[in-house]
Design a protein around this motif. Structure first.
Motif, PDB file in Angstrom:
ATOM      1  N   LYS A  81      -6.920  58.910  44.822  1.00 53.64           N
ATOM      2  CA  LYS A  81      -6.415  58.442  43.631  1.00 53.64           C
ATOM      3  C   LYS A  81      -5.670  59.085  42.680  1.00 53.64           C
ATOM      4  O   LYS A  81      -4.611  58.657  42.141  1.00 53.64           O
ATOM      5  CB  LYS A  81      -7.893  57.795  42.744  1.00 53.64           C
ATOM      6  CG  LYS A  81      -8.423  56.606  43.458  1.00 53.64           C
ATOM      7  CD  LYS A  81      -9.637  56.225  42.236  1.00 53.64           C
ATOM      8  CE  LYS A  81     -10.810  55.978  43.164  1.00 53.64           C
ATOM      9  NZ  LYS A  81     -12.216  55.989  42.362  1.00 53.64           N
TER      10      LYS A  81
ATOM     11  N   SER B  10      -0.202  50.590  41.596  1.00 50.13           N
ATOM     12  CA  SER B  10      -1.166  49.957  41.302  1.00 50.13           C
ATOM     13  C   SER B  10      -1.908  49.311  42.001  1.00 50.13           C
ATOM     14  O   SER B  10      -3.262  49.180  42.084  1.00 50.13           O
ATOM     15  CB  SER B  10      -0.694  49.194  40.070  1.00 50.13           C
ATOM     16  OG  SER B  10       0.289  49.655  39.171  1.00 50.13           O
ATOM     17  N   ALA B  11      -1.444  48.153  42.990  1.00 49.41           N
ATOM     18  CA  ALA B  11      -2.091  47.604  44.024  1.00 49.41           C
ATOM     19  C   ALA B  11      -2.953  48.722  44.789  1.00 49.41           C
ATOM     20  O   ALA B  11      -4.119  48.255  45.082  1.00 49.41           O
ATOM     21  CB  ALA B  11      -1.194  46.798  44.740  1.00 49.41           C
TER      22      ALA B  11
ATOM     23  N   LEU C  40      -6.041  50.016  42.930  1.00 50.07           N
ATOM     24  CA  LEU C  40      -7.039  48.906  42.921  1.00 50.07           C
ATOM     25  C   LEU C  40      -7.813  48.882  44.070  1.00 50.07           C
ATOM     26  O   LEU C  40      -9.266  49.003  43.846  1.00 50.07           O
ATOM     27  CB  LEU C  40      -6.419  47.583  42.669  1.00 50.07           C
ATOM     28  CG  LEU C  40      -5.941  47.454  41.155  1.00 50.07           C
ATOM     29  CD1 LEU C  40      -5.360  45.788  41.244  1.00 50.07           C
ATOM     30  CD2 LEU C  40      -7.198  47.293  40.108  1.00 50.07           C
TER      31      LEU C  40
ATOM     32  N   SER D  45     -10.463  51.356  44.083  1.00 49.18           N
ATOM     33  CA  SER D  45     -11.573  51.208  43.336  1.00 49.18           C
ATOM     34  C   SER D  45     -12.457  49.972  43.217  1.00 49.18           C
ATOM     35  O   SER D  45     -13.417  49.690  42.584  1.00 49.18           O
ATOM     36  CB  SER D  45     -11.062  51.391  41.761  1.00 49.18           C
ATOM     37  OG  SER D  45     -10.265  52.440  41.408  1.00 49.18           O
ATOM     38  N   ASP D  46     -12.089  49.372  44.585  1.00 49.71           N
ATOM     39  CA  ASP D  46     -12.707  48.189  44.550  1.00 49.71           C
ATOM     40  C   ASP D  46     -14.088  48.135  45.341  1.00 49.71           C
ATOM     41  O   ASP D  46     -14.205  48.538  46.476  1.00 49.71           O
ATOM     42  CB  ASP D  46     -11.550  47.256  45.594  1.00 49.71           C
ATOM     43  CG  ASP D  46     -12.210  45.883  45.611  1.00 49.71           C
ATOM     44  OD1 ASP D  46     -13.385  45.547  45.270  1.00 49.71           O
ATOM     45  OD2 ASP D  46     -11.571  45.127  46.380  1.00 49.71           O
TER      46      ASP D  46
END
Ligand code: PEP
Ligand code: MG
Length: 571
Positions: free
Chosen positions: A51, A74-75, A78, A81-82
């Motif tokens: 990250k 950004s995708a 995400l 962190s999903d």
């Protein structure tokens, strides 16, 4: 010293440490673990560092390439962190006592396959995101280094098998001083990008990734196509001198920056530039370009994690048009396919992608994608001097269909009260031999031609532009090519239209005198070729070059043509 020869793809001389851009070996063994808690900690540590890296990459991309390019990261963040992805990985470690590598691999593969199978582009694109980011996490688990062009923060020369256009889009010119690859030719997209970034590059060396070790000192001589590995002090001094001379030569060229391009006997031709993104416009202005001859819009699609929206496209086109003022801007509609792929557009694998479902063929079938682009272009037309051209036109029907869609969208916008320019010229790229042969018929219907020799040569000679093994057949000066080019120019002029060229041949010092003699109206090239070309044309007589036309067109080989031009123009 050892020296490797390749194809000079972008001029200048770079001296720096080698940075090898290779996907590391990510193979692992599935193991049982006893201490499940510390295995989960190991996973968390790998996720955290991934990250952090992605944040840094995103920030770099935002600074050097703009917000749009940064969004893809950004995708990726995400995904990491999903909980829908991470919890099942942790559960697998807990419940099955397997190592983090196996849990990550199995869980990610399950999601990737699930998303890939969905009949929804957005979901398929998620599969690509998961694939990308889990590789990074896996590399950290295995403690192998994962090369990241966007993370480079010291001066390097990149060494790679090949650079994809999106790799190239991530390069930060401040640190990446040049690159050398195993494959590719002068017209592969990595070479074209190198010229627009103005960094020295050599492609098609065949073996550079084997010959060079990480950290070796390299000289990349993009003028002559040589890579020198671990040079001596004397050699470094020699090439620093070459670097200096090149810088001095650039200053001489720069004197013509604000001059028009006129031959010694008074013919004006237009010297314009090829661009990939709105950021490239600065390069045109710095190099005295008289317009944009080819805006390759596919980079807008490639730098994204999804299709760019109509508004995003509108902003990009408007920005280019506004920056160029009243100077012409020729925008090419989407030319995806061949060596240009979209991660989020899952197309079936093809045997011959360069001969396959690409460019206008794809746009006419997927008219939803095409109409969005046409509307964005039409809306932007109110902000400058826009011309639109369609790529890879093989038949008149394709042109008619594409133009009909354009007119339909124009009528829709006008109906909605949106202002659209009334004098947008609509032309085609001539890059398929069939179109060059019947250019007379096309000239009655199009407003202009732009000859795309990068493809026209590969299709005429049946020699893949990316394949260095057949690069000896990739002959811009072959009389067959010259006859096709002449045919297109004559056809345009017979119908009162103009003919330009946006393939790399337009900036080639041997081709320039020939093209001037054949009557080419517009030469579109890498921005850095404009000033050398202007300097050259100033000393050429158009009438003299035109007097050689019949002789050149009836020659038998490219070598004969080249020798003739070298002799007549003292090159
Ligand atoms: C060409 O084919 O000459 C051309 C300019 O298009 P591209 O290089 O993008 O295929
Ligand atoms: Mg092309």
């Amino acid at each position: 010293m050892s020296m490797i020869k390749g194809i000079a793809a972008s001029n200048g001389v770079a001296i720096a440490k080698a940075y090898k851009l290779e996907t590391p070996d990510l193979s692992f063994e599935t193991k049982k673990v006893e201490d499940v808690a510390s295995e989960i900690k190991r996973l968390e540590a790998a996720l955290d560092i991934s990250k952090l890296e992605l944040e840094k990459i995103k920030e770099n991309a935002r600074k050097t390439l703009g917000d749009e390019h940064a969004e893809i990261f950004s995708a990726h963040l995400l995904v990491l962190s999903d909980p829908e992805l991470i919890t099942p990985i942790e559960d697998k470690i807990k419940n099955e006592s397997v190592n983090a590598e196996a849990a990550l691999h199995d869980t990610a593969t399950m999601f990737i396959n699930m998303f890939k199978a969905m009949d929804n582009e957005y979901m398929r694109e998620r599969a690509a995101d998961i694939q990308d980011v889990t590789k990074r996490v896996m590399a950290h688990l295995l403690q192998v280094s994962f090369p990241d062009p966007a993370l480079i923060d010291e001066q390097v020369v990149i060494i790679a098998e090949d650079l994809t256009p999106s790799d190239t889009a991530q390069l930060n010119k401040q640190f990446v001083k040049g690159f050398a690859t195993n494959i590719g030719g002068r017209t592969s997209h990595s070479a074209i990008m190198a010229r627009s970034l103005e960094i020295p590059a050599i492609v098609g060396t065949k073996t550079i990734t084997e010959d060079v070790k990480e950290g070796d000192i390299l000289i990349v001589d993009g003028i002559d196509g040589d890579v020198i590995i671990n040079p001596t002090v004397e050699e470094i001094a020699l090439y620093e001198k070459k670097q200096d001379n090149f810088a001095k030569q650039k200053q001489i060229w720069a004197k013509l920056k604000d001059e028009p391009t006129v031959s010694s006997d008074g013919t004006h031709v237009e010297l314009v530039a090829n661009i990939g993104t709105p950021d490239d416009v600065q390069g045109i202005l710095n190099n005295g370009g008289e317009g944009v001859g080819l805006y390759r819009t596919e980079f807008l699609y490639m730098g994204n994690s999804d299709f760019p929206t109509e508004d995003q496209q509108f902003e990009a086109y408007k920005s280019v048009l506004e920056q160029m003022g009243d100077k012409p801007v020729v925008v090419r509609t989407l030319d995806i396919g061949g060596d240009k792929e979209l991660s989020y557009l899952d197309l079936p694998h093809e045997m011959n992608p360069f001969l396959g479902f690409r460019a206008i063929r794809l746009c006419l079938e997927r008219d939803d994608i095409f109409r969005t682009q046409l509307r964005a272009l039409l809306r932007a037309s109110a902000y400058g001097n826009l011309k639109i051209m369609f790529p890879m036109i093989a038949t008149l029907n394709e042109f008619r269909e594409a133009k009909a869609l354009l007119l339909e969208e124009k009528a829709n916008l006008v109906n909605d009260g949106v202002s659209v320019s009334d004098d947008i010229e609509v032309g085609i790229m001539v890059e398929i031999p069939s179109t060059a042969v019947i250019a007379r018929q096309f000239a009655k219907e199009v407003d202009f031609f732009s000859i795309g020799t990068n493809d026209l040569i590969q299709y005429t000679m049946a020699a893949d532009r990316m394949n260095e093994r057949v690069s000896y057949l990739y002959q811009p000066y072959h009389p067959a090519i010259l006859n096709l080019v002449n045919n297109v120019i004559e056809a345009a002029h017979a119908e009162g239209k103009w003919a330009g060229m946006c393939g790399e041949m337009a900036g080639d010092p041997i081709a320039i005198p020939i093209l001037l003699g054949l009557g080419l109206d517009e030469f579109s090239m890498s921005a850095t070729s404009i000033l050398p070309a202007r300097t050259q044309i100033k000393d050429l007589s158009k009438a003299e070059m035109a007097s050689y036309k019949e002789e050149l067109l009836s020659m038998s080989t490219a070598d004969e043509v080249e020798a003739f031009i070298r002799e007549k123009t003292n090159q």
